[in-house]
Design a protein around this motif. Structure first.
Motif, PDB file in Angstrom:
ATOM      1  N   GLU B  15       0.966  -1.236   0.110  1.00 16.83           N
ATOM      2  CA  GLU B  15       0.028  -0.060  -0.104  1.00 16.83           C
ATOM      3  C   GLU B  15       0.973   1.283  -0.109  1.00 16.83           C
ATOM      4  O   GLU B  15       1.776   1.479   0.761  1.00 16.83           O
ATOM      5  CB  GLU B  15      -1.039   0.021   1.356  1.00 16.83           C
ATOM      6  N   GLY B  16       0.475   2.349  -0.880  1.00 15.22           N
ATOM      7  CA  GLY B  16       1.122   3.492  -0.776  1.00 15.22           C
ATOM      8  C   GLY B  16       2.293   3.539  -1.984  1.00 15.22           C
ATOM      9  O   GLY B  16       2.955   4.555  -2.486  1.00 15.22           O
ATOM     10  N   ASN B  17       2.959   2.231  -2.430  1.00 16.60           N
ATOM     11  CA  ASN B  17       3.761   2.199  -3.618  1.00 16.60           C
ATOM     12  C   ASN B  17       3.203   2.348  -4.903  1.00 16.60           C
ATOM     13  O   ASN B  17       1.935   2.028  -5.067  1.00 16.60           O
ATOM     14  CB  ASN B  17       4.425   0.888  -3.420  1.00 16.60           C
ATOM     15  N   PRO B  18       3.804   2.622  -5.803  1.00 21.14           N
ATOM     16  CA  PRO B  18       3.464   2.542  -7.282  1.00 21.14           C
ATOM     17  C   PRO B  18       3.089   1.288  -7.883  1.00 21.14           C
ATOM     18  O   PRO B  18       3.808   0.221  -7.429  1.00 21.14           O
ATOM     19  CB  PRO B  18       4.508   3.400  -7.907  1.00 21.14           C
ATOM     20  N   LYS B  78      -0.623   3.278 -11.420  1.00 16.22           N
ATOM     21  CA  LYS B  78      -1.214   4.367 -10.520  1.00 16.22           C
ATOM     22  C   LYS B  78      -0.101   4.561  -9.330  1.00 16.22           C
ATOM     23  O   LYS B  78       0.832   3.752  -9.077  1.00 16.22           O
ATOM     24  CB  LYS B  78      -2.182   3.596  -9.678  1.00 16.22           C
ATOM     25  N   PRO B  79       0.108   5.945  -9.215  1.00 24.96           N
ATOM     26  CA  PRO B  79       1.210   6.368  -8.198  1.00 24.96           C
ATOM     27  C   PRO B  79       1.453   5.784  -7.120  1.00 24.96           C
ATOM     28  O   PRO B  79       2.417   5.612  -6.570  1.00 24.96           O
ATOM     29  CB  PRO B  79       1.280   8.036  -8.655  1.00 24.96           C
ATOM     30  N   SER B  80       0.170   5.699  -6.349  1.00 22.64           N
ATOM     31  CA  SER B  80       0.116   5.286  -5.263  1.00 22.64           C
ATOM     32  C   SER B  80      -1.068   4.096  -4.599  1.00 22.64           C
ATOM     33  O   SER B  80      -2.102   4.648  -4.721  1.00 22.64           O
ATOM     34  CB  SER B  80      -0.090   6.606  -4.143  1.00 22.64           C
TER      35      SER B  80
END
Lengths: 113, 112
Positions: B15-18, B78-80
Motif C-alpha cells: 500500500e502506498g507504493n506505485p 497508479k502512483p500510490s
C-alpha cells in the motif's frame, strides 16, 4: 433501474439438461455479447448480436444457442449442458463498436454436475 | 488476428507504493485499447481507453495507462496503491472486426 441485468445469478444443473441464461438491458444498445470466464482463459466470446434478429458466433460457440427477438433481451441457451460448461457467464452491451465502452452485467455462475 | 497478453497472473504491491499491471498486444492496424477491472462477484467495469491522441490516458480511481506503439504495450499504472485497488484487471484490444479481445487477466493484491 437502468442497466444490464442477468438472471439467474446462480444455477446448478445436471449434465444433459437444457438451461437458459437471461440478459436484459435498458439502454437500447445495438450490440450485445455473451462471454464465459474461466481461470487461465480470461473472457472468451461465445456469441454476439449487432441488432435484433442478427447474431453471430464468437470464439467458443459450440453447445450454445442464442436469440434476439427484442433489442433489450439476449438469452443464452445451453441445449444439453456438459460439465465443461461450468463457468461464470457475463452478458455485455454497447451502443457502437470500437471506441465505445462495453457495459457488463453482474454474471451468472453456472455449475453443471 | 489480434491478441492481448498479460504476462503476470498475479501482482503484489505494498500500500502506498506505485503499481504497474502489464499489457502487450499484437494487431494488424491501429488498436483501440481498454482496461477493465473486476471486483469479487461483480461484472467488469470500464477503467480507461486509448483511441487516439495523447499516449498517456487517465481514467477512473486515479489510474492511468501509457500507449507505447514501438513496444506494442499499454501498461496500467497508479502512483500510490490503495488496498481497495485489489481486484482482477483485464486489458482488451479492438481493431475493427466487431469483437473485443481480452487478455487472461492479472490479479492485483495490495498489501496493507
Amino acid at each position: 433501474d437502468a442497466g444490464i441485468t442477468q438472471s439467474p445469478r446462480y444455477k446448478i444443473t445436471e449434465t444433459g439438461r437444457q438451461v437458459t441464461l437471461m440478459c436484459h438491458q435498458t439502454w437500447s444498445h445495438s450490440y450485445m455479447f455473451w462471454y464465459r470466464q474461466d481461470l487461465g482463459h480470461g473472457l472468451r466470446l461465445i456469441y454476439y448480436s449487432a441488432a435484433a434478429d442478427i447474431t453471430d458466433k464468437g470464439e467458443v460457440p459450440d453447445g450454445y444457442v442464442v436469440s434476439r427477438s427484442k433489442t433489450e433481451n439476449f438469452p443464452l441457451t445451453l441445449e444439453s449442458a456438459t460439465r465443461s460448461q461450468t463457468s461464470v457467464y457475463f452478458c455485455a452491451s454497447n451502443p457502437r463498436l470500437g471506441t465505445d465502452t462495453q457495459y457488463f452485467g453482474p454474471g451468472t455462475r453456472l455449475t453443471v454436475l | 488476428a489480434q491478441s492481448v497478453a498479460q504476462p503476470e497472473d498475479q501482482v503484489n504491491v505494498a500500500e502506498g507504493n506505485p503499481l504497474t499491471v502489464k499489457c502487450t498486444y499484437s494487431v494488424s492496424g491501429n488498436p483501440y485499447l481498454f482496461w477493465y477491472v473486476q471486483y469479487p462477484n461483480r461484472g467488469l467495469q470500464f477503467l480507461l481507453k486509448y483511441i487516439t491522441g495523447d499516449n498517456l490516458v487517465k481514467g477512473s480511481y486515479g489510474f492511468e495507462a501509457e500507449f507505447n506503439k514501438s513496444q506494442t504495450s499499454f501498461h496500467l499504472k497508479k502512483p500510490s496503491a490503495l488496498v481497495s485497488d485489489s481486484a482482477l484487471y483485464f486489458c482488451a484490444v479492438w481493431v475493427g472486426n466487431e469483437k473485443l479481445t481480452f487478455g487472461t487477466g492479472t490479479r492485483l493484491t495490495i498489501i496493507p
